[in-house]
Enzyme design. Structure first.
Site, PDB file in Angstrom:
ATOM      1  N   ASP A 114       0.797  -1.225   0.000  1.00  0.00           N
ATOM      2  CA  ASP A 114       0.000   0.000   0.000  1.00  0.00           C
ATOM      3  C   ASP A 114       0.831   1.277   0.000  1.00  0.00           C
ATOM      4  O   ASP A 114       0.284   2.375  -0.001  1.00  0.00           O
ATOM      5  CB  ASP A 114      -0.976   0.009   1.194  1.00  0.00           C
ATOM      6  N   GLU A 200      12.114  -3.282  12.719  1.00  0.00           N
ATOM      7  CA  GLU A 200      13.227  -2.802  11.891  1.00  0.00           C
ATOM      8  C   GLU A 200      14.543  -2.854  12.681  1.00  0.00           C
ATOM      9  O   GLU A 200      15.561  -3.321  12.183  1.00  0.00           O
ATOM     10  CB  GLU A 200      12.960  -1.365  11.418  1.00  0.00           C
TER      11      GLU A 200
HETATM   12  N1  UDP Z   1       0.013  -7.724   5.895  1.00  0.00           N
HETATM   13  C1  UDP Z   1       0.043  -9.112   5.987  1.00  0.00           C
HETATM   14  N2  UDP Z   1      -0.755  -9.727   6.932  1.00  0.00           N
HETATM   15  C2  UDP Z   1      -1.562  -9.018   7.786  1.00  0.00           C
HETATM   16  C3  UDP Z   1      -1.563  -7.608   7.695  1.00  0.00           C
HETATM   17  C4  UDP Z   1      -0.753  -6.992   6.746  1.00  0.00           C
HETATM   18  O1  UDP Z   1       0.755  -9.762   5.219  1.00  0.00           O
HETATM   19  O2  UDP Z   1      -2.268  -9.635   8.608  1.00  0.00           O
HETATM   20  C5  UDP Z   1       0.862  -7.040   4.886  1.00  0.00           C
HETATM   21  C6  UDP Z   1       0.169  -5.883   4.166  1.00  0.00           C
HETATM   22  O3  UDP Z   1      -0.507  -6.325   2.998  1.00  0.00           O
HETATM   23  C7  UDP Z   1       1.327  -4.930   3.885  1.00  0.00           C
HETATM   24  C8  UDP Z   1       2.278  -5.200   5.068  1.00  0.00           C
HETATM   25  O4  UDP Z   1       1.941  -6.489   5.589  1.00  0.00           O
HETATM   26  O5  UDP Z   1       2.001  -5.219   2.668  1.00  0.00           O
HETATM   27  C9  UDP Z   1       2.150  -4.144   6.160  1.00  0.00           C
HETATM   28  O6  UDP Z   1       0.810  -4.094   6.605  1.00  0.00           O
HETATM   29  P1  UDP Z   1       0.005  -2.709   6.676  1.00  0.00           P
HETATM   30  O7  UDP Z   1       0.183  -1.954   5.411  1.00  0.00           O
HETATM   31  O8  UDP Z   1      -1.386  -3.010   7.108  1.00  0.00           O
HETATM   32  O9  UDP Z   1       0.774  -2.028   7.877  1.00  0.00           O
HETATM   33  P2  UDP Z   1       1.113  -0.517   8.159  1.00  0.00           P
HETATM   34  O10 UDP Z   1       1.237   0.217   6.878  1.00  0.00           O
HETATM   35  O11 UDP Z   1      -0.016  -0.023   8.967  1.00  0.00           O
HETATM   36  O12 UDP Z   1       2.390  -0.587   8.902  1.00  0.00           O
HETATM   37 MN    MN Z   2       0.906  -0.073   4.959  1.00  0.00          MN
END
Ligand code: UDP
Ligand code: MN
Length: 251
Positions: A114, A200
């Protein structure tokens, strides 16, 4: 020749998954010498994600690794409740370590589905000698979260406000690694046993990286080439509840 970029994308089902992955695939289609490692949070590869990958014509490997049930968030959970992408990123690292064990060049980057990527980011990723770092837009409560570079060109500090005491107060999108570093440190990875926000830092420490030996890129961290955009979670109030936790057809 340019080192290959291994671009690791964990991806989980939600209403905007196909939309976010489609947009990402069109970005990656512009990048030469890139190998997309897509790791689905499922028990088997889905047709939806396979279709997006195939239509993109990007060189790709489609893996899957389902998040431990006790660590899987529900649709209504706030996104910070649990770490995301742990099992998926580890599966990609395991694939790299077995399939590319003899590689002497290459770059590794964790690119969520995203985020928004300027094509100039990929030139920076290819410059990485050991571990490169750069600013990330709209993350950590800031317009730009970034290392601060001193007069001698090395990292002096970080501008992070959220948990600045972390060894590396940066987002997953803020760094890339030389593939050989990943191969030389087979135990470095992600874990559920670290405090919130420390994925990280723990991973980079496991690779033997210190603040001092990270390479500031993107014109001494003066340029933003990646943004931690987040797609709004649609409420879909007119939809049946069960639709929110599983795959409907072709949305
Ligand atoms: N993701 C995943 N499993 C989950 C939730 C998220 O594989 O249960 C993936 C999601 O598609 C994205 C990445 O992990 O590529 C980070 O998740 P997200 O974007 O929701 O996190 P944020 O941007 O809030 O850190
Ligand atoms: Mn994200």
């Amino acid at each position: 020749t340019d080192p290959v970029i291994y671009f690791i994308t964990p991806t989980a089902f939600r209403p905007a998954q196909r939309a976010d992955l489609t947009r990402l695939s069109y970005t990656l289609a512009h990048v030469p010498n890139l190998h997309w490692i897509v790791v689905e949070d499922t028990l088997e590869p889905s047709k939806c994600v396979s279709d997006v990958i195939n239509r993109s014509r990007v060189k790709a490997t489609h893996l899957f690794a389902k998040t431990r049930t006790d660590m899987k968030m529900k649709y209504a959970d706030p996104n910070w409740r649990l770490p995301r992408g742990v099992d998926q990123r580890n599966a990609a690292l395991a694939w790299i370590r077995t399939q590319l064990s003899d590689a002497t060049t290459g770059a590794v980057y964790f690119g969520d589905d995203d985020n928004t990527y300027d094509l100039r980011l990929f030139d920076e990723i290819r410059k990485v000698k050991k571990a490169g770092v750069w600013p990330v837009g709209i993350v950590g409560g800031l317009f730009v979260e970034t290392p601060k570079i001193g007069a001698n060109g090395s990292i002096e500090s970080f501008n992070a406000v959220w948990k600045p005491e972390r060894s590396f107060p940066i987002d997953m999108a803020a760094f890339a690694l030389n593939l050989t570093l990943v191969l030389q440190n087979p135990n470095a990875g992600f874990s559920y046993d670290v405090p919130r926000g420390y994925q990280e830092s723990t991973f980079l420490e496991g690779l033997g990286i210190s603040r001092k030996n990270m390479e500031p890129l993107a014109a001494s961290c003066s340029q933003v080439f990646v943004w931690h955009t987040r797609t709004e979670k649609p409420t879909l109030t007119k939809e049946k509840k069960k639709m929110l936790e599983r795959y409907p057809k072709n949305i």
